[in-house]
Structures are given as C-alpha cells and as structure tokens.
Write a protein that holds these residues in place. Sequence first.
Motif, PDB file in Angstrom:
ATOM      1  N   VAL A 164       1.957   8.404   0.474  1.00 52.12           N
ATOM      2  CA  VAL A 164       1.191   7.265  -0.038  1.00 52.12           C
ATOM      3  C   VAL A 164      -0.298   7.598  -0.070  1.00 52.12           C
ATOM      4  O   VAL A 164      -1.001   7.297  -1.047  1.00 52.12           O
ATOM      5  CB  VAL A 164       1.472   6.001   0.803  1.00 52.12           C
ATOM      6  N   ILE A 165      -0.795   8.243   0.988  1.00 53.38           N
ATOM      7  CA  ILE A 165      -2.214   8.611   1.024  1.00 53.38           C
ATOM      8  C   ILE A 165      -2.546   9.603  -0.087  1.00 53.38           C
ATOM      9  O   ILE A 165      -3.557   9.467  -0.778  1.00 53.38           O
ATOM     10  CB  ILE A 165      -2.587   9.169   2.409  1.00 53.38           C
ATOM     11  N   VAL A 166      -1.697  10.603  -0.297  1.00 57.97           N
ATOM     12  CA  VAL A 166      -1.927  11.574  -1.366  1.00 57.97           C
ATOM     13  C   VAL A 166      -1.876  10.893  -2.729  1.00 57.97           C
ATOM     14  O   VAL A 166      -2.686  11.190  -3.618  1.00 57.97           O
ATOM     15  CB  VAL A 166      -0.910  12.733  -1.280  1.00 57.97           C
ATOM     16  N   ALA A 167      -0.950   9.965  -2.908  1.00 59.37           N
ATOM     17  CA  ALA A 167      -0.852   9.248  -4.185  1.00 59.37           C
ATOM     18  C   ALA A 167      -2.105   8.415  -4.446  1.00 59.37           C
ATOM     19  O   ALA A 167      -2.634   8.403  -5.565  1.00 59.37           O
ATOM     20  CB  ALA A 167       0.390   8.361  -4.198  1.00 59.37           C
ATOM     21  N   VAL A 168      -2.590   7.729  -3.417  1.00 61.16           N
ATOM     22  CA  VAL A 168      -3.809   6.921  -3.580  1.00 61.16           C
ATOM     23  C   VAL A 168      -5.004   7.805  -3.895  1.00 61.16           C
ATOM     24  O   VAL A 168      -5.814   7.497  -4.776  1.00 61.16           O
ATOM     25  CB  VAL A 168      -4.055   6.059  -2.314  1.00 61.16           C
ATOM     26  N   LEU A 169      -5.132   8.932  -3.192  1.00 54.03           N
ATOM     27  CA  LEU A 169      -6.239   9.855  -3.476  1.00 54.03           C
ATOM     28  C   LEU A 169      -6.129  10.445  -4.876  1.00 54.03           C
ATOM     29  O   LEU A 169      -7.144  10.670  -5.542  1.00 54.03           O
ATOM     30  CB  LEU A 169      -6.283  10.968  -2.433  1.00 54.03           C
ATOM     31  N   SER A 170      -4.910  10.704  -5.324  1.00 50.46           N
ATOM     32  CA  SER A 170      -4.731  11.253  -6.673  1.00 50.46           C
ATOM     33  C   SER A 170      -5.138  10.248  -7.740  1.00 50.46           C
ATOM     34  O   SER A 170      -5.755  10.608  -8.741  1.00 50.46           O
ATOM     35  CB  SER A 170      -3.276  11.662  -6.883  1.00 50.46           C
ATOM     36  N   VAL A 171      -4.777   8.990  -7.520  1.00 49.68           N
ATOM     37  CA  VAL A 171      -5.110   7.955  -8.502  1.00 49.68           C
ATOM     38  C   VAL A 171      -6.614   7.689  -8.514  1.00 49.68           C
ATOM     39  O   VAL A 171      -7.215   7.495  -9.573  1.00 49.68           O
ATOM     40  CB  VAL A 171      -4.308   6.668  -8.204  1.00 49.68           C
ATOM     41  N   THR A 172      -7.230   7.698  -7.338  1.00 53.76           N
ATOM     42  CA  THR A 172      -8.652   7.366  -7.258  1.00 53.76           C
ATOM     43  C   THR A 172      -9.562   8.583  -7.316  1.00 53.76           C
ATOM     44  O   THR A 172     -10.777   8.443  -7.164  1.00 53.76           O
ATOM     45  CB  THR A 172      -8.941   6.602  -5.957  1.00 53.76           C
ATOM     46  N   ALA A 173      -9.031   9.775  -7.541  1.00 58.67           N
ATOM     47  CA  ALA A 173      -9.852  10.988  -7.577  1.00 58.67           C
ATOM     48  C   ALA A 173     -10.913  10.902  -8.665  1.00 58.67           C
ATOM     49  O   ALA A 173     -12.059  11.331  -8.472  1.00 58.67           O
ATOM     50  CB  ALA A 173      -8.982  12.223  -7.793  1.00 58.67           C
ATOM     51  N   ASN A 174     -10.557  10.351  -9.805  1.00 57.93           N
ATOM     52  CA  ASN A 174     -11.514  10.225 -10.906  1.00 57.93           C
ATOM     53  C   ASN A 174     -12.660   9.304 -10.513  1.00 57.93           C
ATOM     54  O   ASN A 174     -13.828   9.607 -10.772  1.00 57.93           O
ATOM     55  CB  ASN A 174     -10.792   9.711 -12.156  1.00 57.93           C
ATOM     56  N   SER A 175     -12.348   8.185  -9.870  1.00 58.62           N
ATOM     57  CA  SER A 175     -13.389   7.242  -9.450  1.00 58.62           C
ATOM     58  C   SER A 175     -14.288   7.852  -8.392  1.00 58.62           C
ATOM     59  O   SER A 175     -15.512   7.697  -8.438  1.00 58.62           O
ATOM     60  CB  SER A 175     -12.763   5.967  -8.887  1.00 58.62           C
TER      61      SER A 175
END
Length: 125
Positions: free
Chosen positions: A97-108
């Motif tokens: 879940v943490i990796v998924a959240v970081l992947s989604v918010t990496a652009n931001s």
Amino acid sequence: MNKTGKWKDLVVRWARMPLLAVLVLGLFERAASATAVSLDIVGTLTSVQGILMHVGPVLSAVLFIVAGIFYALGQLFPSYKRASLHTMALDMIVGAVIVAVLSVTANSFALASTNLLSNFTSNTL
C-alpha cells in the motif's frame, strides 16, 4: 562461520531491500555515465520519479501476490507458524500500500520539490 554462510547472510540482507537497491542504482546511473559529475538535484528527483512511476506499481502488485501466498500457506501450518506467516503477509500488504501510494503521488512530489528547489535557488542570490 563458513564462506557459504557469509554469502547466504549477504544475499538475505540485500534481498530485503530491493527497492532501496533500485533507487540507489537509479540515482547514480546518471553520475556514472557523465564525464563531469555535477550536483543536479532536479535531474535526480526526475530520475527518482521515473523509477517510482515504473517500478512502483509492479512491486506493489508482486507484494500483494506474495502476501496472499504467505497467508494461504499459513492456513496449512500449526498455529505458531501460521501466526508468523500471517504477520509477514500483513507487513507485505502494508508495504504494498505504501509503495502504491508513493507511486501514485510521485508526480506530485516531484513537481512540488522541483518548484521548491527552483524558487529556493532563484531567490538566494
């Protein structure tokens, strides 16, 4: 301890940190190929963003699948082994879940840090 045990311990240590190894290799990839090494923070952040956006979703999916396998295997063993396998599965799910959240918010994160760094560097002199 014999040689085989030392190598086994080393492999186990590095197997626990695949994301860290990928990030470190990605950070120094640009520096190793350049003839003159410079401190390019924005380029490094862009590289980290690219790594997270490409490797992150795959790593998250793999962690979810492995966690499901560990949970299912835990059902076959006695209670003490089941508890350790279920704990490992839960830890993997939290990591996924943490990796998924970081992947989604990496652009931001990359955009915000680039703006922060460009404002900071332009206003200092």
